[in-house]
Design an enzyme around this catalytic site. Structure first.
Site, PDB file in Angstrom:
ATOM      1  N   TRP A 186       0.815  -1.210   0.000  1.00  0.00           N
ATOM      2  CA  TRP A 186       0.000   0.000   0.000  1.00  0.00           C
ATOM      3  C   TRP A 186       0.851   1.264   0.000  1.00  0.00           C
ATOM      4  O   TRP A 186       0.414   2.299  -0.509  1.00  0.00           O
ATOM      5  CB  TRP A 186      -1.033  -0.027   1.114  1.00  0.00           C
ATOM      6  CG  TRP A 186      -0.627   0.304   2.517  1.00  0.00           C
ATOM      7  CD1 TRP A 186       0.382  -0.235   3.238  1.00  0.00           C
ATOM      8  CD2 TRP A 186      -1.294   1.227   3.384  1.00  0.00           C
ATOM      9  NE1 TRP A 186       0.389   0.286   4.506  1.00  0.00           N
ATOM     10  CE2 TRP A 186      -0.621   1.194   4.628  1.00  0.00           C
ATOM     11  CE3 TRP A 186      -2.403   2.070   3.245  1.00  0.00           C
ATOM     12  CZ2 TRP A 186      -1.015   1.974   5.714  1.00  0.00           C
ATOM     13  CZ3 TRP A 186      -2.784   2.846   4.335  1.00  0.00           C
ATOM     14  CH2 TRP A 186      -2.095   2.798   5.550  1.00  0.00           C
ATOM     15  N   ASP A 187       2.071   1.179   0.512  1.00  0.00           N
ATOM     16  CA  ASP A 187       2.979   2.322   0.414  1.00  0.00           C
ATOM     17  C   ASP A 187       3.095   2.813  -1.025  1.00  0.00           C
ATOM     18  O   ASP A 187       3.192   4.019  -1.282  1.00  0.00           O
ATOM     19  CB  ASP A 187       4.383   1.933   0.881  1.00  0.00           C
ATOM     20  CG  ASP A 187       4.464   1.545   2.332  1.00  0.00           C
ATOM     21  OD1 ASP A 187       5.278   2.133   3.055  1.00  0.00           O
ATOM     22  OD2 ASP A 187       3.719   0.634   2.762  1.00  0.00           O
ATOM     23  N   GLN A 233      -1.961  -6.454   2.039  1.00  0.00           N
ATOM     24  CA  GLN A 233      -2.086  -5.154   2.676  1.00  0.00           C
ATOM     25  C   GLN A 233      -3.314  -4.483   2.071  1.00  0.00           C
ATOM     26  O   GLN A 233      -3.953  -5.029   1.170  1.00  0.00           O
ATOM     27  CB  GLN A 233      -0.817  -4.310   2.470  1.00  0.00           C
ATOM     28  CG  GLN A 233       0.236  -4.523   3.535  1.00  0.00           C
ATOM     29  CD  GLN A 233       1.292  -3.429   3.559  1.00  0.00           C
ATOM     30  OE1 GLN A 233       1.712  -2.907   2.529  1.00  0.00           O
ATOM     31  NE2 GLN A 233       1.755  -3.100   4.753  1.00  0.00           N
ATOM     32  N   GLU A 305       9.732 -11.412  10.926  1.00  0.00           N
ATOM     33  CA  GLU A 305      10.461 -10.156  11.074  1.00  0.00           C
ATOM     34  C   GLU A 305      10.314  -9.537  12.453  1.00  0.00           C
ATOM     35  O   GLU A 305      11.012  -8.564  12.786  1.00  0.00           O
ATOM     36  CB  GLU A 305      10.004  -9.158   9.996  1.00  0.00           C
ATOM     37  CG  GLU A 305       8.638  -8.559  10.199  1.00  0.00           C
ATOM     38  CD  GLU A 305       7.465  -9.428   9.769  1.00  0.00           C
ATOM     39  OE1 GLU A 305       6.353  -8.888   9.661  1.00  0.00           O
ATOM     40  OE2 GLU A 305       7.670 -10.649   9.540  1.00  0.00           O
ATOM     41  N   ASP A 337      -0.015  -1.161  11.956  1.00  0.00           N
ATOM     42  CA  ASP A 337       0.633  -2.026  12.935  1.00  0.00           C
ATOM     43  C   ASP A 337       1.540  -1.175  13.818  1.00  0.00           C
ATOM     44  O   ASP A 337       2.642  -0.875  13.417  1.00  0.00           O
ATOM     45  CB  ASP A 337       1.381  -3.172  12.265  1.00  0.00           C
ATOM     46  CG  ASP A 337       2.187  -2.748  11.023  1.00  0.00           C
ATOM     47  OD1 ASP A 337       1.967  -1.661  10.471  1.00  0.00           O
ATOM     48  OD2 ASP A 337       3.051  -3.540  10.619  1.00  0.00           O
ATOM     49  N   GLU A 521       9.177   8.921   7.945  1.00  0.00           N
ATOM     50  CA  GLU A 521       8.086   7.952   7.834  1.00  0.00           C
ATOM     51  C   GLU A 521       6.797   8.483   8.442  1.00  0.00           C
ATOM     52  O   GLU A 521       5.710   8.251   7.914  1.00  0.00           O
ATOM     53  CB  GLU A 521       8.533   6.684   8.551  1.00  0.00           C
ATOM     54  CG  GLU A 521       7.523   5.577   8.605  1.00  0.00           C
ATOM     55  CD  GLU A 521       7.958   4.458   9.528  1.00  0.00           C
ATOM     56  OE1 GLU A 521       7.481   3.332   9.329  1.00  0.00           O
ATOM     57  OE2 GLU A 521       8.772   4.705  10.448  1.00  0.00           O
ATOM     58  N   GLU A 535       7.472  -0.536  16.935  1.00  0.00           N
ATOM     59  CA  GLU A 535       8.410  -1.637  17.130  1.00  0.00           C
ATOM     60  C   GLU A 535       9.846  -1.312  16.707  1.00  0.00           C
ATOM     61  O   GLU A 535      10.750  -2.094  16.977  1.00  0.00           O
ATOM     62  CB  GLU A 535       7.952  -2.854  16.316  1.00  0.00           C
ATOM     63  CG  GLU A 535       6.613  -3.411  16.720  1.00  0.00           C
ATOM     64  CD  GLU A 535       6.232  -4.622  15.897  1.00  0.00           C
ATOM     65  OE1 GLU A 535       5.865  -5.639  16.509  1.00  0.00           O
ATOM     66  OE2 GLU A 535       6.306  -4.560  14.655  1.00  0.00           O
TER      67      GLU A 535
END
Length: 576
Positions: A186-187, A233, A305, A337, A521, A535
């Site tokens: 989706w980015d 996504q 991950e 997330d 970001e 995270e």
């Protein structure tokens, strides 16, 4: 791959039904995927494109296994060892030999102490070489800086290291930046919003990469890594396709119609025969028989991950670990997330229950996808297909109106389908029904008022009205949600609020650029500084911030007439 709209694909794929899916359910978090993955999704992907053969389709290979599936008990030992500050580094490490041989060597060498385990890892794996850390020349105006970033963030992987987690893609693509050195689903849509004429070939290349993934795996994974294959996504592929022909989007949809239908089948798999009040994979049959969707993941083990973090969350939850892992993974599929909207107590990650929630953002996207397929079918004069998907969209909108509109908050809301109730969440996800024009005029006005009162902050639109320490909550704002909000509000004539959000966001981005020389970001839109939480440390690059910044500047050029630019020699490192 070049395509002639309405040409070679014409008449391909008339079926509108859903194919079957097999869902991975297991009891042992450490070996479940390793033993089960060979039958997990290959049957589904084989059925998925039956009757929808693409003229350039190739036989589908067996789906590759993720590192934790290949390495069985070795992977948890490494992931929980403390050797890796970022669990993604382990997931991206490349085995020096076939994983089965490495596993044999590990079993023969046990018991190993921690020092021995580190030596074993270094002997049998290599860390991927990071991309050169380059930045454009200092002192550029903001938009020129972004233009200079596009080639820096471009990657190619037509061939990939044997046994590693990276999936090959035939064409160049853009990565977000920082720790994210693969394409993300989706980015990419929000990144592509900023492309100009010079990036037109890259735009087509990225769309064709996603089409390739749909033809190969029957879905677009979270990213081009094996450990992302069990989830997708938010399905923005059709919006990327639209960008390839904005003057005649129906022609673009017709050109990619087999892939659009394949994605729809992926999201709707399991709907056939589903009883009211029950769910299967990503589909929920509501009490009145209507179909809506939820986020899901086909595995219920810790994420490769984020393995150690997920194990810690499951332990803190005191629930069945597989339930926690599934909802953590589903939260990752959502792109949020993580966020309080997924938490049973509205505050803490161990209470996560993503799979119990029917969200307005996902269902708005699928409403848009159904309309896009109908438009593509109309372009190809397939009346039966057009009618079928228009009906699907009408039924979805009616179900969203019935179940997801919260009259009390004046927003489209998350719905707890097991308990049959709205959750009262006040988040920027409520603007998706405006972006895709699901809302009626009165609902759009109520939404605008609530958003202005609850989510508008000095630096732009905040993600939610709760502060939890998670990155998809206050005080953070994210570029994609600013674009969704501005575009959705403009659809309904709320131009002043839309412009205010754009102005405050651009001021935040340009101010941080002036201080750091970077695009980030996420941002703290309450105190107007780099964002935090979540995270991993704050990342810079950064694909979707770049794209949305350019797109908003095109809408409102006067807002960046005097863009902030860092003085040479005064750049500071990204805040963490």
């Amino acid at each position: 791959m070049s395509r002639a709209p309405g040409g070679a694909n014409k008449g391909t794929c008339r079926s509108t039904g859903e194919g079957p899916v097999k869902v991975l359910t297991t009891v042992n978090a450490r070996i479940r995927g390793w033993r089960a993955a060979r039958w997990l999704l290959a049957p589904a992907s084989a059925v998925l494109l039956a009757g929808c053969a693409h003229p350039q389709s190739a036989p589908q290979p067996r789906e590759p296994h993720s590192p934790s599936e290949q390495l069985a008990e070795l992977y948890p030992r490494l992931a929980l060892s403390g050797l890796f500050e970022d669990g993604k580094a382990l997931a991206d490490a490349v085995p020096r030999a076939e994983p089965a041989r490495i596993l044999e060597a590990y079993r023969a060498a046990r018991p190993l102490d921690e020092a021995g385990l580190e030596r074993f890892f270094e002997a049998h794996f290599r860390m991927p070489r990071p991309a050169p850390l380059r930045q454009p020349a200092p002192g550029l105006p903001l938009i020129e800086h972004i233009e200079a970033l596009w080639p820096i963030l471009t990657r190619r992987s037509p061939a990939v290291p044997a046994h590693g987690s990276l999936l090959a893609l035939p064409n160049p693509y853009l990565v977000p930046g920082g720790r994210f050195q693969e394409i993300y689903y989706w980015d990419s849509y929000f990144t592509m919003l900023g492309f100009g004429d010079a990036q037109r070939p890259l735009k087509r290349a990225m769309v064709d990469n996603f089409a390739h993934l749909l033809r190969t795996f029957g879905r677009i994974p979270n990213g081009n890594r094996t450990y992302y294959l069990s989830r997708s996504q938010p399905p923005f592929f059709f919006k990327m396709v639209e960008l390839t022909n904005q003057e005649a989007p129906a022609k673009a949809f017709a050109a990619y119609l087999p892939e659009l239908k394949a994605e729809h089948r992926f999201w709707m798999a399991g709907a056939e025969g589903l009883a009211p009040g029950s769910a299967s994979a990503r589909v929920v049959r509501m009490e009145n028989g209507a179909l809506l969707n939820r986020y899901w993941d086909d595995r219920d083990s810790p994420r490769d991950e984020s393995y150690a973090a997920d194990v810690a969350t499951a332990k803190a939850s005191r629930r069945e670990p597989s339930q926690v892992y599934r909802s953590l993974r589903a939260g990752a599929e959502s792109g949020w997330d993580f966020s309080s909207r997924w938490f049973a107590d509205g505050r803490s990650l161990p209470t996560i229950r993503t799979v119990e929630i029917v969200p307005p953002d996902l269902n708005s996207l699928l409403f848009g996808l159904e309309h896009a397929i109908a438009d593509g079918c109309r372009e190809l004069r397939d009346e039966a297909c057009t009618s079928a998907f228009e009906r699907r969209a009408r039924m979805r909108r009616a179900a969203m109106q019935r179940y997801l509109w919260n009259e009390r908050t004046g927003l489209f809301d998350d719905y707890q389908w097991r308990e049959g109730r709205l959750l009262g969440n006040v988040t920027a996800a409520a603007l998706y029904p405006l972006f895709f024009q699901v809302a009626d005029t009165a609902q759009a006005a109520r939404t605008a008022a609530t958003v202005e009162a609850e989510l508008l902050k000095p630096g732009g639109l905040v993600t939610s009205n709760r502060t939890t320490g998670e990155q998809w909550d206050a005080p953070n704002g994210w570029a994609p949600l600013q674009w969704i909000a501005v575009s959705g509000l403009r659809h309904y004539g709320h131009d002043e609020l839309a412009r205010t959000i754009a102005a405050r966001w651009l001021d935040t981005v340009s101010g941080a650029y002036g201080n750091t020389g970077k695009l980030l970001e996420k941002y703290d839109v309450i105190t107007r500084r780099p964002g935090g939480g979540g995270e991993y440390p704050l990342q810079d690059g950064f694909g979707w911030t770049n794209g949305v910044t350019v797109a908003l500047a095109r809408l409102y050029p006067e807002l960046l007439e005097t863009p902030a630019s860092p003085a040479e020699g005064e750049l500071r490192g990204t805040a963490r």
